[in-house]
Design a protein around this motif. Structure first.
Motif, PDB file in Angstrom:
ATOM      1  N   VAL A  27       0.921  -1.251  -0.040  1.00 19.46           N
ATOM      2  CA  VAL A  27      -0.045   0.170  -0.079  1.00 19.46           C
ATOM      3  C   VAL A  27       0.807   1.300  -0.105  1.00 19.46           C
ATOM      4  O   VAL A  27       1.944   1.134   0.526  1.00 19.46           O
ATOM      5  N   ARG A  48      -3.589   4.080   0.314  1.00 17.49           N
ATOM      6  CA  ARG A  48      -4.264   3.269  -0.874  1.00 17.49           C
ATOM      7  C   ARG A  48      -3.494   2.047  -1.247  1.00 17.49           C
ATOM      8  O   ARG A  48      -2.318   1.946  -1.271  1.00 17.49           O
ATOM      9  N   THR A  49      -4.517   1.193  -1.551  1.00 15.18           N
ATOM     10  CA  THR A  49      -4.061   0.035  -2.111  1.00 15.18           C
ATOM     11  C   THR A  49      -3.666   0.186  -3.681  1.00 15.18           C
ATOM     12  O   THR A  49      -3.856   1.373  -4.482  1.00 15.18           O
ATOM     13  N   THR A  51      -4.784  -0.601  -6.207  1.00 10.76           N
ATOM     14  CA  THR A  51      -6.030  -0.304  -7.069  1.00 10.76           C
ATOM     15  C   THR A  51      -6.666   0.990  -6.527  1.00 10.76           C
ATOM     16  O   THR A  51      -7.521   1.235  -7.395  1.00 10.76           O
ATOM     17  N   GLY A  52      -6.198   1.682  -5.763  1.00  3.41           N
ATOM     18  CA  GLY A  52      -6.639   3.026  -5.513  1.00  3.41           C
ATOM     19  C   GLY A  52      -7.716   2.994  -4.328  1.00  3.41           C
ATOM     20  O   GLY A  52      -8.263   3.843  -4.258  1.00  3.41           O
ATOM     21  N   ALA A  53      -7.977   1.741  -3.817  1.00  3.39           N
ATOM     22  CA  ALA A  53      -9.194   1.776  -2.584  1.00  3.39           C
ATOM     23  C   ALA A  53      -8.316   2.346  -1.422  1.00  3.39           C
ATOM     24  O   ALA A  53      -7.125   1.991  -1.131  1.00  3.39           O
ATOM     25  N   PRO A  54      -9.264   3.340  -0.753  1.00  7.75           N
ATOM     26  CA  PRO A  54      -8.763   4.003   0.427  1.00  7.75           C
ATOM     27  C   PRO A  54      -8.637   3.015   1.540  1.00  7.75           C
ATOM     28  O   PRO A  54      -9.687   2.356   1.999  1.00  7.75           O
ATOM     29  N   VAL A  55      -7.772   2.809   2.226  1.00  8.60           N
ATOM     30  CA  VAL A  55      -7.417   2.103   3.508  1.00  8.60           C
ATOM     31  C   VAL A  55      -6.978   2.822   4.384  1.00  8.60           C
ATOM     32  O   VAL A  55      -6.314   4.014   4.492  1.00  8.60           O
ATOM     33  N   LEU A  93      -8.755  -5.625   6.812  1.00  4.31           N
ATOM     34  CA  LEU A  93      -8.331  -6.551   5.738  1.00  4.31           C
ATOM     35  C   LEU A  93      -7.095  -7.265   5.798  1.00  4.31           C
ATOM     36  O   LEU A  93      -6.907  -8.542   5.043  1.00  4.31           O
ATOM     37  N   VAL A 111     -10.482  -1.115   6.328  1.00  4.21           N
ATOM     38  CA  VAL A 111     -11.257  -0.255   5.380  1.00  4.21           C
ATOM     39  C   VAL A 111     -11.143   1.032   6.077  1.00  4.21           C
ATOM     40  O   VAL A 111     -11.265   1.353   7.203  1.00  4.21           O
ATOM     41  N   ARG A 112     -10.775   2.228   5.190  1.00  4.99           N
ATOM     42  CA  ARG A 112     -10.718   3.615   5.560  1.00  4.99           C
ATOM     43  C   ARG A 112     -12.230   4.398   5.732  1.00  4.99           C
ATOM     44  O   ARG A 112     -13.133   4.028   4.981  1.00  4.99           O
TER      45      ARG A 112
END
Length: 278
Positions: A27, A48-49, A51-55, A93, A111-112
């Motif tokens: 990340v 962010r991962t 893939t752009g997912a906020p974490v 996660l 998860v953010r």
């Protein structure tokens, strides 16, 4: 949220391991925002991962021989027990463990949640206008938590037997029922829309009504909202809730005796007088 630790070696050590963990979990930490726990024990930051997912990446440290037990495993145990609690708990996660030079590190990737908490302070300082649906969701979520079976313990009988007489002035009330509690439900751990309940380190078994009593205690400066807490959780004021209320009151009066939560001192003493009358 606390300031960075006064010891520069601790600050550098935690930042170094936080960066190593980000790389291990693949990340990218977002610059300019970091959140420290007490004495530099934890360090969290948005990320962010690929893939752009906020974490959210949180690192906790402890001496290697103390890296176990309720607080250390709280988030992981909560994920196994509750999952995302129908969307009301940020899902865990991934976990990454490491040991370096006698210190253990656990990184928790979750998860953010970008929405603000309801209060920067656990003690509510202003009245809130929350819809009926929010109170219903909170009550329902805590009811689901209470029904989960666990061997984790949030409040020990030995503590109740000692602290309630000392700080409330009554013998520890008999516990009519134990149930599972989040055990730290205050306004800095709650988000309004949608409802989120944060910080699951210390969850476990406690006297029935413990979460309701905790939330009520942190609402004592705002009588209108405190009345809404009582309305939402009718266990408060009932014989079944007496043990939980006395325990929470004792816990916070103990913090007052140590110089913390001083603005709650008078309301807590008034509450203890009510408990003595009951």
């Amino acid at each position: 949220m606390y300031s960075p630790p006064p010891d520069p070696d601790t600050e550098q050590r935690m930042r170094t391991h936080h960066a190593r963990t980000a790389k291990a979990l693949d990340v990218q930490v977002e610059p300019g925002a970091e959140f420290w726990g007490w004495a530099g024990r934890t360090l969290g930051a948005p990320a962010r991962t690929t893939t752009g997912a906020p974490v959210w990446l949180r690192l906790v440290s402890a001496p290697e021989d103390k890296a176990a037990g309720k607080l250390w495993d709280g988030a992981l145990d909560a994920q196994h027990a509750f999952g995302d609690l129908d969307g009301h708990r940020p899902a865990l996660l991934a976990v990454h463990d490491a040991v370096d030079d006698g210190t253990a590190y656990r990184a928790e990737l979750s998860v953010r949640v970008d929405e603000p908490v309801l209060s920067d302070d656990p003690i509510l300082q202003h009245d809130l206008q929350l819809p009926d649906s929010w109170w219903k969701e909170l009550s329902g979520s805590l009811e689901k938590v209470s029904a989960v079976d666990t061997g984790r313990v949030a409040v020990r009988q030995q503590y109740m037997d000692r602290a309630i007489p000392e700080f409330v002035g009554i013998p520890a009330p008999a516990v009519t029922r134990l149930s599972t509690a989040h055990a730290d439900v205050h306004w800095a751990n709650l988000i309004a829309s949608p409802l989120r309940i944060l910080d699951w380190e210390g969850w476990g078994r406690a006297p029935e009504g413990f979460d309701a009593a905790t939330l009520y205690a942190y609402t004592l400066l705002r009588p209108d909202t405190a009345a809404r807490v009582r309305e939402t959780f009718p266990v408060l004021g009932s014989p079944a809730g007496l043990a939980a209320e006395a325990t929470v009151c004792a816990q916070l009066l103990q913090t007052v005796s140590r110089g913390d939560n001083l603005n709650l001192a008078d309301p807590l003493r008034n509450w203890s007088e009510e408990l003595r009358r009951r």
